[in-house]
Motif scaffolding. Structure first.
Motif, PDB file in Angstrom:
ATOM      1  N   HIS A   1       0.820  -1.216   0.000  1.00  0.00           N
ATOM      2  CA  HIS A   1       0.000   0.000   0.000  1.00  0.00           C
ATOM      3  C   HIS A   1       0.853   1.266   0.000  1.00  0.00           C
ATOM      4  CE1 HIS A   1      -3.639  -2.248   2.015  1.00  0.00           C
ATOM      5  NE2 HIS A   1      -3.353  -2.683   0.794  1.00  0.00           N
ATOM      6  N   GLY A   2       2.098   1.140   0.426  1.00  0.00           N
ATOM      7  CA  GLY A   2       2.918   2.336   0.578  1.00  0.00           C
ATOM      8  C   GLY A   2       2.297   3.251   1.608  1.00  0.00           C
ATOM      9  N   ASN A   3       2.198   4.517   1.319  1.00  0.00           N
ATOM     10  CA  ASN A   3       1.570   5.485   2.225  1.00  0.00           C
ATOM     11  C   ASN A   3       0.098   5.732   1.890  1.00  0.00           C
ATOM     12  OD1 ASN A   3       3.939   5.942   3.693  1.00  0.00           O
ATOM     13  ND2 ASN A   3       4.657   7.492   2.220  1.00  0.00           N
ATOM     14  N   GLN A   4      -0.420   4.965   0.924  1.00  0.00           N
ATOM     15  CA  GLN A   4      -1.822   5.172   0.545  1.00  0.00           C
ATOM     16  C   GLN A   4      -2.718   4.950   1.756  1.00  0.00           C
ATOM     17  OE1 GLN A   4      -2.993   3.399  -3.209  1.00  0.00           O
ATOM     18  NE2 GLN A   4      -5.124   3.161  -2.526  1.00  0.00           N
ATOM     19  N   ALA A   5      -3.624   5.889   2.004  1.00  0.00           N
ATOM     20  CA  ALA A   5      -4.409   5.888   3.245  1.00  0.00           C
ATOM     21  C   ALA A   5      -5.482   4.813   3.258  1.00  0.00           C
ATOM     22  CB  ALA A   5      -5.036   7.263   3.460  1.00  0.00           C
TER      23      ALA A   5
ATOM     24  N   ASP B   1       0.561  14.417  -2.836  1.00  0.00           N
ATOM     25  CA  ASP B   1       0.098  13.805  -1.580  1.00  0.00           C
ATOM     26  C   ASP B   1       0.287  12.308  -1.685  1.00  0.00           C
ATOM     27  OD1 ASP B   1      -1.143  12.954   0.699  1.00  0.00           O
ATOM     28  OD2 ASP B   1      -3.116  13.844   0.237  1.00  0.00           O
ATOM     29  N   ASP B   2       1.333  11.766  -1.028  1.00  0.00           N
ATOM     30  CA  ASP B   2       1.646  10.351  -1.175  1.00  0.00           C
ATOM     31  C   ASP B   2       0.654   9.436  -0.462  1.00  0.00           C
ATOM     32  OD1 ASP B   2       2.340  10.782   1.446  1.00  0.00           O
ATOM     33  OD2 ASP B   2       4.428  10.151   1.240  1.00  0.00           O
ATOM     34  N   THR B   3      -0.348  10.024   0.212  1.00  0.00           N
ATOM     35  CA  THR B   3      -1.403   9.184   0.813  1.00  0.00           C
ATOM     36  C   THR B   3      -2.481   8.841  -0.203  1.00  0.00           C
ATOM     37  OG1 THR B   3      -2.746  11.065   1.584  1.00  0.00           O
ATOM     38  CG2 THR B   3      -0.998  10.273   3.055  1.00  0.00           C
TER      39      THR B   3
ATOM     40  N   ALA C   1      -0.133   4.352  -4.034  1.00  0.00           N
ATOM     41  CA  ALA C   1       0.665   3.323  -3.367  1.00  0.00           C
ATOM     42  C   ALA C   1       2.134   3.379  -3.775  1.00  0.00           C
ATOM     43  CB  ALA C   1       0.094   1.937  -3.675  1.00  0.00           C
ATOM     44  N   SER C   2       2.418   3.587  -5.059  1.00  0.00           N
ATOM     45  CA  SER C   2       3.803   3.564  -5.553  1.00  0.00           C
ATOM     46  C   SER C   2       3.963   4.587  -6.669  1.00  0.00           C
ATOM     47  CB  SER C   2       4.171   2.169  -6.074  1.00  0.00           C
ATOM     48  OG  SER C   2       3.953   1.178  -5.088  1.00  0.00           O
TER      49      SER C   2
END
Length: 416
Positions: free
Chosen positions: A173-177, A189-191, A194-195
């Motif tokens: 998910h990475g930083n995806q909220a 916005d890296d939320t 995912a990549s």
């Protein structure tokens, strides 16, 4: 009569001193051809006097002969310093097109503001045109040789090939909220994704502009639907583009559920195709495996080489070398008939015959040494000996003139 003979001797000695002094003065002149003074005797007689009882009438200069022998070659660090090792002359023109031709062994060349190969006087080095592989295009015409500072044409990127590895599970998910995302995609916005994989793209001028491909996870696998889905976004130079199709899907083993199709992204100023062939999904972390695009830019000059046969090769960053031309080497049936123009250069005359152009290493022409200069072919030791000899000849003729004058004065004194 003896006074005129002595005077001719003085003039001859003076001519030899002049030639020798000129040789010595040019002992360090690149490509200079030394010369020697040749004399012949004067003999005049009445038809009523036999030659057995007649003396000569003095001396005159018959010829100042150039020495076209090979001079010593010294190494330099400049590629465009050239020397001919053997027969022949460099051909130069006093104008870029349709100029007067002259011929020289002085090979100190450089590049002017327009990229033409010239000597210190601004005369253009002449050569034959060639194909890029070095083969002669036309050996009937010669012209100036230009070294472009860049090669190639700028091409705007229209296709990007990208291969990445996406990661299974929550780590992917990475930083995806949230999955699916609860917020609108925002590359800042890296939320919201995912990549991200940066890509290189060029504009119409061949200048690099920032680009990136974003993977937004829109579905995690479940028991009922064991598939992982991503929405693919592309941003170029700050512009977010839309695509058809825009999603990719993997099964529970990380294989695409359907073969990837080319994604066609479009925006207000950019249109671009994205190929994700061989993109995989595994337990390994996200990684860019390869990235390429079809854009191009002009490449700067990386180096210049001149072969023994006079072929001039330029290499440009990212490309193999290309030939820019081949030096036109001139030869003459009678080099002694050439007209000395100064600046270590000569012009063709009726006595020398027309120039016969060829390429180095063939037809008896000498080879080209790059990073080298042919020095003056004057032998300083011999010239110093000749200088002493000419000085003594001058002194002897002056003494003969003085004696003749003294004898004439004695006769005048007797008459008085």
């Amino acid at each position: 009569m003896s006074s005129s003979i002595a005077l001719s001797g003085l003039n001859a000695a003076q001519a030899e001193l002049k030639t020798t002094s000129n040789n010595i003065a040019n002992v360090n002149t690149t490509g200079f051809r030394g010369s020697r003074t040749e004399f012949t005797d004067l003999f005049t007689r009445s038809p009523y006097i036999t030659s057995r009882t007649s003396s000569g009438s003095g001396v005159r200069v018959d010829n100042v002969r150039q020495n076209f022998g090979q001079g010593p070659v010294t190494q330099t660090a400049d590629t465009l310093d050239l020397a001919i090792e053997g027969r022949g002359f460099f051909t130069v023109s006093d104008a870029a097109e349709n100029g007067n031709l002259s011929y020289t062994r002085a090979g100190a060349f450089g590049v002017d503001a327009d990229g033409y190969i010239v000597n210190a006087r601004g005369a253009f080095l002449q050569g034959f045109p060639t194909n890029h592989d070095g083969s002669l295009l036309n050996q009937m015409e010669i012209g100036q040789i230009q070294v472009p500072t860049s090669y190639g044409t700028a091409t705007r990127t229209s296709v990007v090939d990208l291969q990445v590895n996406l990661q299974f599970g929550a780590a992917g998910h990475g930083n995806q909220a949230a999955v699916p995302p609860g917020a609108t995609f925002d590359p800042d916005d890296d939320t919201t994704y995912a990549s991200m994989a940066p890509v290189n793209v060029y504009d119409d001028e061949g200048e690099a502009v920032p680009g990136a491909v974003y993977f937004v996870r829109t579905q995690d696998p479940t028991g009922a639907v064991p598939e992982t889905e991503y929405e693919v976004r592309m941003v170029v130079n700050g512009q977010t583009m839309t695509a058809t199709p825009s999603t990719i899907t993997f099964d529970d083993e990380g294989n695409p559920t359907t073969p990837f199709s080319t994604m066609s992204f479009s925006g207000s100023t950019w249109n671009m195709d994205l190929n994700l062939d061989d993109t995989t999904m595994s337990n390994e972390s996200f990684q860019v495996m390869s990235s390429a695009h079809n854009g191009d830019r002009a490449r700067g000059l990386a180096g210049l080489e001149i072969a023994e046969d006079g072929s001039i090769w330029a290499s440009y960053a990212g490309d193999t070398s290309i030939a820019l031309g081949q030096l036109a080497i001139a030869a003459f049936n009678n080099v002694q008939g050439l007209k000395n123009q100064g600046d270590a250069s000569f012009a063709a005359t009726n006595d020398s015959g027309d120039a016969q152009f060829g390429v180095a290493t063939l037809d008896g022409m000498g080879g080209i040494a790059s990073g080298a200069l042919e020095l003056s072919n004057v032998d300083l030791t011999s010239e110093l000996v000749d200088l002493i000899t000419a000085q003594r000849n001058y002194q002897a003729s002056a003494k003969a003139l003085e004696t003749s004058s003294s004898m004439a004065q004695t006769i005048m004194n007797i008459r008085s």
